[in-house]
Design a protein around this motif. Sequence first.
Motif, short mmCIF file in Angstrom:
data_model
loop_
_atom_site.label_atom_id
_atom_site.label_comp_id
_atom_site.label_asym_id
_atom_site.label_seq_id
_atom_site.Cartn_x
_atom_site.Cartn_y
_atom_site.Cartn_z
N PHE A 31 40.30 13.22 -6.68
CA PHE A 31 40.17 12.43 -5.45
C PHE A 31 38.85 11.67 -5.38
N THR A 32 37.87 12.06 -6.23
CA THR A 32 36.59 11.34 -6.22
C THR A 32 36.79 9.89 -6.67
N ALA A 33 37.80 9.63 -7.49
CA ALA A 33 38.11 8.25 -7.91
C ALA A 33 38.69 7.44 -6.74
N TRP A 34 39.14 8.14 -5.69
CA TRP A 34 39.70 7.49 -4.50
C TRP A 34 38.65 7.32 -3.40
N PHE A 35 37.48 7.93 -3.58
CA PHE A 35 36.43 7.85 -2.53
C PHE A 35 36.12 6.41 -2.14
N LEU A 36 36.01 5.53 -3.14
CA LEU A 36 35.68 4.12 -2.87
C LEU A 36 36.72 3.49 -1.93
N LYS A 88 37.47 11.23 -19.21
CA LYS A 88 38.60 10.68 -19.99
C LYS A 88 39.88 10.54 -19.16
N ASN A 89 39.96 11.24 -18.05
CA ASN A 89 41.23 11.29 -17.31
C ASN A 89 41.21 10.64 -15.93
N LEU A 90 40.03 10.21 -15.46
CA LEU A 90 39.97 9.51 -14.18
C LEU A 90 39.80 8.01 -14.43
N TYR A 91 40.45 7.20 -13.61
CA TYR A 91 40.31 5.75 -13.72
C TYR A 91 39.15 5.28 -12.85
N PRO A 92 38.54 4.12 -13.19
CA PRO A 92 37.43 3.62 -12.37
C PRO A 92 37.87 3.42 -10.92
N PRO A 93 37.00 3.76 -9.95
CA PRO A 93 37.35 3.63 -8.53
C PRO A 93 37.86 2.23 -8.15
N GLU A 94 37.32 1.19 -8.78
CA GLU A 94 37.78 -0.19 -8.49
C GLU A 94 39.26 -0.37 -8.86
N LYS A 95 39.65 0.28 -9.95
CA LYS A 95 41.05 0.18 -10.41
C LYS A 95 41.98 0.89 -9.42
N VAL A 96 41.53 2.01 -8.87
CA VAL A 96 42.30 2.74 -7.85
C VAL A 96 42.42 1.87 -6.59
#
Length: 234
Positions: A175-180, A212-220
């Motif tokens: 969920f940290t990748a969704w913080f943005l 390796k498994n999280l996508y950049p927040p901008e991509k989310v």
Amino acid sequence: EKRDQEEEEEAMAGEKKGLQLLDFWVSPFGQRCRIALAEKGLPYEYLEQDLSNKSELLLRSNPIHKKIPVLLHDGRPVCESLIIVQYIDEAFPGQGAPLLPADPYARAQARFWADYVDKKVYDCGSRLWKLKGEAQQQARKEMVEILKTLEGALGDGKFFGGEAFGFLDVAFVPFTAWFLTYERYGEFSVEEECPRLAAWAKRCAERESVAKNLYPPEKVYEFVGGMKKRLGIE
């Protein structure tokens, strides 16, 4: 011997040996499973799913919920992400460090907080980007409270499990990748509201299994923008 080989080949054709993960790239629930598999150093076949046109394999593997992720172990399905992470931990005890603590009380606490993440974060985050006006303001207030509650559970620890990266870290870190996305729609800053949680997210991001498994927040954020368009939400 030849007959044995033929029987074995038939069995192999019916069910694939090893691990396969039915998943969708941006799913925080699927990413939990990928991080757990990486932490354990387990090889697996990744099978990306089209959620608008669900595959026969997905429908057959998870007939109850018809959702990703599903872990297939020698063809046998395990469903629901937290159950999958626990299964990975228990089915491969000799691989990597254990994700769940050995102490029964600490184990119960880790499960309690992972369940809290499941019940609160995704739903509240969805309301943040789907709603407007007063309902969105309410979701913003709730999200800040949820994150502060989780920061309280983290305390002064390096990770949720203390010094070791464990079950609750695996459950929450996607969920940290969704913080943005939450910050932009909710107009708040995780770093300002929850500095220790923001620091924890940075520490986790340095781990190979997470990086390796999280996508950049901008991509989310782009993905959510696309979802809004598809759902006709402006």
